[in-house]
Design a protein around this motif. Structure first.
Motif, short mmCIF file in Angstrom:
data_model
loop_
_atom_site.label_atom_id
_atom_site.label_comp_id
_atom_site.label_asym_id
_atom_site.label_seq_id
_atom_site.Cartn_x
_atom_site.Cartn_y
_atom_site.Cartn_z
N ASP A 40 149.60 38.38 44.85
CA ASP A 40 148.51 38.78 43.94
C ASP A 40 147.26 39.34 44.76
O ASP A 40 146.35 38.98 44.23
CB ASP A 40 148.19 37.66 43.09
CG ASP A 40 149.65 37.23 42.29
OD1 ASP A 40 150.37 38.43 41.80
OD2 ASP A 40 150.00 36.05 42.34
N GLY A 41 147.32 40.03 45.71
CA GLY A 41 146.26 40.32 46.37
C GLY A 41 145.71 39.53 47.26
O GLY A 41 144.46 39.83 48.00
N THR A 42 146.14 38.17 47.58
CA THR A 42 145.54 37.11 48.25
C THR A 42 146.43 37.15 49.57
O THR A 42 147.51 36.95 49.63
CB THR A 42 145.45 35.94 47.70
OG1 THR A 42 144.56 36.27 46.32
CG2 THR A 42 144.91 34.79 48.58
N PRO A 43 145.84 36.91 50.89
CA PRO A 43 146.38 36.85 51.98
C PRO A 43 146.95 35.40 52.12
O PRO A 43 146.53 34.41 51.50
CB PRO A 43 145.27 37.16 53.13
CG PRO A 43 144.39 37.67 52.57
CD PRO A 43 144.27 37.44 50.95
N LYS A 44 148.16 35.52 52.71
CA LYS A 44 149.07 34.13 52.85
C LYS A 44 149.83 34.20 54.06
O LYS A 44 150.06 35.34 54.69
CB LYS A 44 150.03 34.03 51.44
CG LYS A 44 150.64 32.59 51.75
CD LYS A 44 151.70 32.37 50.35
CE LYS A 44 152.33 31.29 50.56
NZ LYS A 44 153.22 31.10 49.36
N SER A 45 149.99 32.93 54.85
CA SER A 45 150.73 32.99 56.10
C SER A 45 151.40 31.67 56.08
O SER A 45 151.03 30.99 55.36
CB SER A 45 149.62 33.19 57.11
OG SER A 45 148.85 32.14 57.21
N TRP A 46 152.39 31.57 56.75
CA TRP A 46 153.03 30.44 57.42
C TRP A 46 152.92 30.36 58.81
O TRP A 46 153.39 31.47 59.60
CB TRP A 46 154.49 30.68 57.07
CG TRP A 46 154.82 30.61 55.44
CD1 TRP A 46 155.28 29.35 54.71
CD2 TRP A 46 154.72 31.58 54.70
NE1 TRP A 46 155.47 29.70 53.36
CE2 TRP A 46 155.13 31.03 53.38
CE3 TRP A 46 154.74 33.11 54.85
CZ2 TRP A 46 155.40 32.15 52.27
CZ3 TRP A 46 154.70 34.01 53.69
CH2 TRP A 46 154.99 33.34 52.46
N GLN A 47 152.81 29.03 59.52
CA GLN A 47 152.82 28.92 60.91
C GLN A 47 153.97 28.29 61.26
O GLN A 47 154.41 27.35 60.71
CB GLN A 47 151.48 27.97 61.28
CG GLN A 47 151.30 27.85 62.70
CD GLN A 47 150.87 29.03 63.35
OE1 GLN A 47 149.85 29.59 62.87
NE2 GLN A 47 151.23 29.42 64.56
N PHE A 48 154.65 28.85 62.53
CA PHE A 48 155.73 28.40 63.17
C PHE A 48 155.49 27.63 64.70
O PHE A 48 154.12 28.13 65.23
CB PHE A 48 156.69 29.39 63.20
CG PHE A 48 157.23 29.65 61.64
CD1 PHE A 48 158.26 29.11 61.34
CD2 PHE A 48 156.48 30.84 61.17
CE1 PHE A 48 158.61 29.63 59.98
CE2 PHE A 48 157.02 31.33 59.80
CZ PHE A 48 158.23 30.50 59.22
N ASP A 49 156.27 26.97 65.19
CA ASP A 49 155.98 26.59 66.47
C ASP A 49 156.56 27.34 67.56
O ASP A 49 156.69 26.81 68.84
CB ASP A 49 156.73 24.93 66.10
CG ASP A 49 158.11 25.00 66.14
OD1 ASP A 49 158.83 26.10 66.14
OD2 ASP A 49 158.53 23.82 66.21
#
Length: 279
Positions: A40-49
């Protein structure tokens, strides 16, 4: 003309994947160990190891992701993961790099040395629970993509400045030795990621040249698209009509404002939906 899709500057942006059921782009910053998207136009991220580099879509909420040591299922809603198999887990020299789902529902993934060690990498196919090594002696694996008729696979070793093609059998396994598709050495161009459009032409991101180049099925150069960032890494078709070309880039070793951002442009021809990975 290319415009910015996402302002975040990836150290090594890679692996753009348009999820056709979610109508959403996912991509990676390999060296930051992140999966990125916009909702919806908003940046999102997931962090991995560990390093993550490429993905295929399994269902609306699940991706298959390649990391430095394995292939795993990842739930986009819960963040849960389930390991599928090891990927050179016993080799600390290498990590995954370029990958893409094939028309039969398999997943091709390339590896490379973390510091681009000569011939340290390989290209594999994961299909029906089996991971099989296809080609070895690869320095920088790239350009994994497939013809619309499912009879040809393409891949590159960036170090060799060439893109190769290989015939596939009815199950999607290589049925011939790789042959030269495009030799870029004479122009000192470095092939990075590629994708094939709806007309069967291959679009190649060319690292260090700030461009995408389109090649006919016989390898003839057709056209180019300029990108503001110098280090273009991989294209992906998306949008509701697959007329948008998304392009990841890398800021590694650079400090320009345009470097590392993710771009988009209107494509002159439509692409195709990425194939579902069938586990």
């Amino acid at each position: 003309m290319s415009q910015v899709f996402d302002e975040r500057q990836c150290v090594l942006g890679e692996g753009p994947l348009w999820h056709p059921e979610r109508q959403q782009l996912f991509w990676f910053d390999i060296l930051s160990k992140q999966l990125l998207t916009r909702e919806d136009g908003t940046p999102k991220s997931w962090q991995f190891d560990e390093y993550v580099s490429a993905a295929g879509w399994v269902s609306r909420n699940e991706l298959l992701i390649a990391s430095a040591s394995k292939l795993f299922r990842f739930d986009l809603e819960s963040g849960a993961s389930v390991n599928l198999c090891d990927l050179e887990a016993d080799n600390p020299v290498t990590r995954s790099n370029d990958g893409r789902a094939d028309p039969m529902g398999g997943f091709w993934i390339g590896t490379m040395g973390i510091h681009a060690e000569t011939s340290a990498g390989a290209i594999y196919r994961y299909h029906k629970g089996e991971l099989r090594k296809l080609f070895g002696g690869i320095t920088i694996s790239n350009s994994i993509c497939f013809s619309p008729d499912a009879r040809t696979a393409y891949f590159a070793d960036t170090e060799r400045q060439s893109i190769r093609r290989v015939a596939l059998d009815e199950e999607g396994w290589p049925a011939s030795e790789p042959a030269l598709f495009v030799d870029l050495g004479a122009d000192d161009l470095n092939p990075d990621g590629s994708v094939v459009d709806g007309e069967g032409c291959l679009w190649n991101a060319q690292w260090g040249a700030g461009r995408l180049a389109r090649y006919a099925p016989d390898g003839t150069f057709l056209q180019r698209i300029s990108v503001p960032a110098v280090q273009v890494t991989c294209p992906s078709f998306g949008g509701s009509d697959f007329r948008t070309l998304f392009m990841t880039t890398a800021a590694e070793g650079l400090n320009g404002e345009a470097d590392g951002k993710t771009y988009m442009t209107e494509a002159p021809v439509p692409g195709r939906a990425e194939h579902r990975v069938r586990l």
